[in-house]
Design an enzyme around this catalytic site. Structure first.
Site: not given
Ligand code: HPA
Length: 265
Positions: A55, A204
């Protein structure tokens, strides 16, 4: 919270469309935008600084498909320890710049049995499983205090993008995104519970930004890159590397889809 001052060049540019580029998707700004300027987050007073590898942490603004766009190359996550008001500050700034349409992208784990890594999912709706809300306590005088959430992700724009995908033989999924705080991935039991709640993908991010954008009446469009099968569906362990690898692999298709979305907006 007082909004920081922005450089004159940026406010004069008057971006109309905002793009939040999620994990591994920041390349889009370099590859696709005819760049007019960049503004590192560190140069904005009181702005959080991104802590996640991959990022970059800057606004990149310019034109794309003839539209004036501003990209967040690097976004903020709740799991980094920011307050909700901090991590959604960019949305409030975008609103002040005049942005009326927000594209939010993310990497997500696939829960729906038909989803495979590399798929794209347009968000039809979301489930806020963060246990908090970015509008709590914030008494800014602009926007709606109790925003309606019946159609967070703009239906008319989704219809256009769906039609574009069909015409271009792009297998675009559409489903419900559930946001957890992270940063641990989910347990298989949590994924079974989320499936029962109606979630098709889990991630997330995205939900705080979408809520704040709706407060300001922005049109919102969300796209998840399904980077892995969610825990328990996948037989292997989950890792940030797998997430980044998949996002890298589908770069060209992702760029096509997002550019088409902007063109249709
Ligand atoms: N879970 C949560 N956040 C994520 C995932 C996952 O499997 N893959 C990419 N971001």
């Amino acid at each position: 919270m007082k909004l920081p001052q922005l450089p004159q060049e940026l406010t004069d540019f008057q971006p109309e469309i905002g793009l939040i580029l999620g994990s591994g998707l920041g390349f889009f700004a370099d590859d696709r935008i005819q760049v007019v300027g960049r503004l590192p987050y560190g140069e904005i007073e009181g702005f959080p600084v991104s802590t996640v590898p991959g990022h970059a942490g800057q606004f990149v603004y310019g034109t794309l498909e003839g539209k004036r766009v501003i990209c967040m190359q690097g976004r903020f996550h709740f799991y980094e320890g920011y307050k909700m008001a901090e991590l959604t500050l960019p949305i409030r700034l975008m609103h002040r710049m005049g942005v009326h349409t927000l594209f939010v992208t993310n990497a997500a784990g696939g829960i729906h049995p038909d989803y495979v890594p590399g798929d794209f999912m347009m968000l039809s709706d979301h489930i806020n499983f963060l246990g908090t809300n970015p509008l709590i306590g914030w008494q800014g005088d602009e926007g709606v205090r109790f925003p309606d959430m019946t159609e967070v992700y703009n239906g008319a724009l989704r219809t256009k993008i769906r039609a574009w995908a069909k015409d271009h033989q792009v297998d675009l999924k559409e489903g419900v995104y559930l946001a957890t705080t992270g940063p641990s991935f989910e347990t298989p039991a949590e994924i079974r519970a989320f499936a029962a709640l109606g979630a098709d993908a889990v991630g997330m991010s995205t939900v705080p930004e979408a809520i704040v954008a709706r407060k300001f009446g922005m049109r919102v469009l969300g796209i998840s890159c399904i980077t892995n099968a969610a825990a328990g569906i996948s037989k292997t362990e989950l890792s940030h590397e797998e997430v980044s690898e998949t996002a890298d692999r589908v770069r060209p298709q992702f760029a096509e889809l997002l550019a088409a979305g902007v063109q249709l907006a």
